[in-house]
Write a protein that holds these residues in place. Structure first.
Motif, PDB file in Angstrom:
ATOM      1  N   PHE A 282      38.034  16.920  -1.258  1.00  0.00           N
ATOM      2  CA  PHE A 282      37.196  15.759  -0.996  1.00  0.00           C
ATOM      3  C   PHE A 282      36.692  15.139  -2.295  1.00  0.00           C
ATOM      4  N   SER A 283      36.394  13.853  -2.207  1.00  0.00           N
ATOM      5  CA  SER A 283      35.941  13.091  -3.363  1.00  0.00           C
ATOM      6  C   SER A 283      34.418  13.034  -3.384  1.00  0.00           C
ATOM      7  N   ASN A 284      33.860  12.240  -4.309  1.00  0.00           N
ATOM      8  CA  ASN A 284      32.408  12.043  -4.285  1.00  0.00           C
ATOM      9  C   ASN A 284      32.054  11.050  -3.182  1.00  0.00           C
ATOM     10  N   VAL A 285      30.804  11.029  -2.770  1.00  0.00           N
ATOM     11  CA  VAL A 285      30.444  10.313  -1.540  1.00  0.00           C
ATOM     12  C   VAL A 285      30.235   8.815  -1.733  1.00  0.00           C
ATOM     13  N   THR A 286      29.911   8.356  -2.938  1.00  0.00           N
ATOM     14  CA  THR A 286      29.599   6.925  -3.126  1.00  0.00           C
ATOM     15  C   THR A 286      30.875   6.128  -3.373  1.00  0.00           C
ATOM     16  N   ARG A 287      31.705   6.068  -2.332  1.00  0.00           N
ATOM     17  CA  ARG A 287      32.947   5.299  -2.395  1.00  0.00           C
ATOM     18  C   ARG A 287      33.120   4.508  -1.100  1.00  0.00           C
ATOM     19  N   GLU A 288      33.846   3.388  -1.190  1.00  0.00           N
ATOM     20  CA  GLU A 288      34.144   2.544  -0.035  1.00  0.00           C
ATOM     21  C   GLU A 288      35.653   2.398   0.084  1.00  0.00           C
ATOM     22  N   ASP A 289      36.213   2.786   1.204  1.00  0.00           N
ATOM     23  CA  ASP A 289      37.649   2.635   1.455  1.00  0.00           C
ATOM     24  C   ASP A 289      37.855   1.624   2.577  1.00  0.00           C
ATOM     25  N   ARG A 290      38.779   0.688   2.348  1.00  0.00           N
ATOM     26  CA  ARG A 290      39.067  -0.322   3.370  1.00  0.00           C
ATOM     27  C   ARG A 290      40.564  -0.596   3.411  1.00  0.00           C
ATOM     28  N   PHE A 291      41.056  -0.943   4.600  1.00  0.00           N
ATOM     29  CA  PHE A 291      42.462  -1.311   4.757  1.00  0.00           C
ATOM     30  C   PHE A 291      42.553  -2.765   5.183  1.00  0.00           C
TER      31      PHE A 291
ATOM     32  N   GLY B 133      37.271   3.516  -5.911  1.00  0.00           N
ATOM     33  CA  GLY B 133      36.601   4.607  -6.610  1.00  0.00           C
ATOM     34  C   GLY B 133      35.088   4.545  -6.508  1.00  0.00           C
ATOM     35  N   ASN B 134      34.450   5.241  -7.419  1.00  0.00           N
ATOM     36  CA  ASN B 134      32.989   5.320  -7.434  1.00  0.00           C
ATOM     37  C   ASN B 134      32.367   3.923  -7.499  1.00  0.00           C
ATOM     38  N   LEU B 135      31.460   3.639  -6.577  1.00  0.00           N
ATOM     39  CA  LEU B 135      30.854   2.313  -6.513  1.00  0.00           C
ATOM     40  C   LEU B 135      30.079   1.943  -7.773  1.00  0.00           C
ATOM     41  N   ILE B 136      29.646   2.923  -8.531  1.00  0.00           N
ATOM     42  CA  ILE B 136      28.864   2.652  -9.730  1.00  0.00           C
ATOM     43  C   ILE B 136      29.736   2.076 -10.836  1.00  0.00           C
ATOM     44  N   TYR B 137      31.053   2.363 -10.798  1.00  0.00           N
ATOM     45  CA  TYR B 137      31.925   2.009 -11.926  1.00  0.00           C
ATOM     46  C   TYR B 137      33.103   1.120 -11.536  1.00  0.00           C
ATOM     47  N   GLN B 138      33.004   0.395 -10.437  1.00  0.00           N
ATOM     48  CA  GLN B 138      34.134  -0.394  -9.960  1.00  0.00           C
ATOM     49  C   GLN B 138      33.818  -1.894  -9.997  1.00  0.00           C
TER      50      GLN B 138
ATOM     51  N   HIS C 115      27.433  -7.054  -7.052  1.00  0.00           N
ATOM     52  CA  HIS C 115      26.060  -6.545  -7.137  1.00  0.00           C
ATOM     53  C   HIS C 115      25.306  -6.776  -5.832  1.00  0.00           C
ATOM     54  N   ASP C 116      25.552  -7.890  -5.168  1.00  0.00           N
ATOM     55  CA  ASP C 116      24.837  -8.195  -3.923  1.00  0.00           C
ATOM     56  C   ASP C 116      25.181  -7.171  -2.840  1.00  0.00           C
ATOM     57  N   PHE C 117      26.465  -6.787  -2.763  1.00  0.00           N
ATOM     58  CA  PHE C 117      26.876  -5.762  -1.792  1.00  0.00           C
ATOM     59  C   PHE C 117      26.185  -4.443  -2.098  1.00  0.00           C
ATOM     60  N   LEU C 118      26.188  -4.058  -3.363  1.00  0.00           N
ATOM     61  CA  LEU C 118      25.574  -2.785  -3.743  1.00  0.00           C
ATOM     62  C   LEU C 118      24.076  -2.789  -3.470  1.00  0.00           C
ATOM     63  N   ARG C 119      23.430  -3.914  -3.758  1.00  0.00           N
ATOM     64  CA  ARG C 119      21.984  -4.015  -3.536  1.00  0.00           C
ATOM     65  C   ARG C 119      21.657  -3.851  -2.055  1.00  0.00           C
ATOM     66  N   LYS C 120      22.497  -4.393  -1.188  1.00  0.00           N
ATOM     67  CA  LYS C 120      22.235  -4.357   0.247  1.00  0.00           C
ATOM     68  C   LYS C 120      22.631  -3.019   0.889  1.00  0.00           C
ATOM     69  N   TYR C 121      23.739  -2.433   0.419  1.00  0.00           N
ATOM     70  CA  TYR C 121      24.341  -1.360   1.203  1.00  0.00           C
ATOM     71  C   TYR C 121      24.499  -0.026   0.493  1.00  0.00           C
ATOM     72  N   LEU C 122      24.300   0.043  -0.808  1.00  0.00           N
ATOM     73  CA  LEU C 122      24.501   1.321  -1.491  1.00  0.00           C
ATOM     74  C   LEU C 122      23.296   2.228  -1.223  1.00  0.00           C
ATOM     75  N   CYS C 123      23.503   3.214  -0.371  1.00  0.00           N
ATOM     76  CA  CYS C 123      22.460   4.193  -0.046  1.00  0.00           C
ATOM     77  C   CYS C 123      23.089   5.573  -0.125  1.00  0.00           C
ATOM     78  N   GLU C 124      22.702   6.352  -1.121  1.00  0.00           N
ATOM     79  CA  GLU C 124      23.307   7.664  -1.312  1.00  0.00           C
ATOM     80  C   GLU C 124      23.082   8.579  -0.118  1.00  0.00           C
ATOM     81  N   HIS C 125      21.917   8.463   0.532  1.00  0.00           N
ATOM     82  CA  HIS C 125      21.656   9.271   1.726  1.00  0.00           C
ATOM     83  C   HIS C 125      22.648   8.909   2.830  1.00  0.00           C
ATOM     84  N   GLY C 126      22.861   7.598   3.003  1.00  0.00           N
ATOM     85  CA  GLY C 126      23.783   7.140   4.040  1.00  0.00           C
ATOM     86  C   GLY C 126      25.209   7.585   3.779  1.00  0.00           C
TER      87      GLY C 126
END
Length: 268
Positions: free
Chosen positions: A74-83, A93-98, A103-114
């Motif tokens: 398994f990979s790290n959890v802060t990633r988004e995969d879409r087809f 890959g990692n949302l922090i480095y992609q 920025h608007d998407f990350l501000r709204k939806y990046l939640c490490e708990h989620g």
């Protein structure tokens, strides 16, 4: 599992991200040399949603059964995969480095708990599926499942999640970061170094080298027996990776990377 007896299995299936399929041989390529009928479902940048989808697809397409060996890293959890039909699987890959999500998407939806909660459910789903099949399997990870940004920093205040999924998460083998890199990617300064379009100077690659992948397998399976041919192959590949003037684009070796649904005439 305490050890892997390669002669026991008819087929081998591997799932993961760039720690499973990369420019040079990984743990999956080591094992596929020992179990000739092998299928690698992995993609650089993939997150655990991609991995879960790939496992579900493989169970249907190949009819995975009790005679097979399945291993998932398994990979790290802060990633988004879409087809998408036009682009196939988007694994940034990692949302922090992609640069796929702004920025608007990350501000709204990046939640490490989620993300941790989502991926704990995905890992649990993989486990339940494999338990129902009755095959031998192993669950591994590139970093601890509660790692923030793929490093030794842990996501804070998530004991309620870890406790809830403890029965499943306890099945994960210690991660590559823990076993090989002692919780610090910089603990091994001798790294493959090469020119890359995204780097100003020479790029220092912290992905495990071929020999470090072998080391990981040997440490989590102390009694594992790798054939001389495979051992010699990994040493040869490792020498190439650390050679002066190394170009990963010219690295050629056979691997049984299997196409995904929607990206191959096998399914279309």
């Amino acid at each position: 599992m305490e050890n892997i007896d390669f002669k026991k299995y008819k087929r081998f299936f591997a799932f993961g991200c760039s720690f499973t399929d990369y420019n040079w041989p990984t743990w999956a390529n080591i094992i596929e040399r020992e179990i000739p009928e092998s299928y690698i479902y992995a993609k650089p940048g993939a997150g655990n949603f991609y991995i879960f989808q790939a496992l579900m697809e493989a169970t249907l397409h190949h009819k995975i059964n009790k005679d097979d060996l399945v291993m998932i890293m398994f990979s790290n959890v802060t990633r988004e995969d879409r087809f998408t039909r036009d682009r196939g699987w988007i694994t940034s890959g990692n949302l922090i480095y992609q640069n796929e999500y702004d920025h608007d998407f990350l501000r709204k939806y990046l939640c490490e708990h989620g993300y941790l909660m989502r991926d704990a459910n995905l890992i649990h789903g993989c486990r339940m599926t494999l338990d129902a099949i009755g095959c031998d399997y192993e669950l591994m990870s590139m970093v601890p499942i509660d790692s923030a940004e793929s490093n030794n920093k842990r996501i804070r205040n998530v004991a309620y999640i870890l406790d809830f999924y403890e029965d499943t998460l306890s099945k994960l083998k210690p991660s590559v970061m823990e076993v090989v890199f002692d919780n610090d990617w910089n603990s091994r300064p001798n790294r493959p170094t090469y020119k890359a379009s995204w780097a100003k100077g020479m790029y220092k690659d912290n992905h495990p080298s071929p020999l470090e992948h072998l080391e990981y397998l040997q440490k989590i399976y102390p009694d594992i027996k790798i054939s001389d041919a495979t051992f010699n192959f990994i040493n040869e590949m490792n020498d190439k990776v650390f050679a002066e003037g190394f170009d990963p684009q010219k690295m050629k070796f056979e691997k049984n990377l299997y196409p995904r649904l929607g990206q191959s005439e096998i399914y279309d």
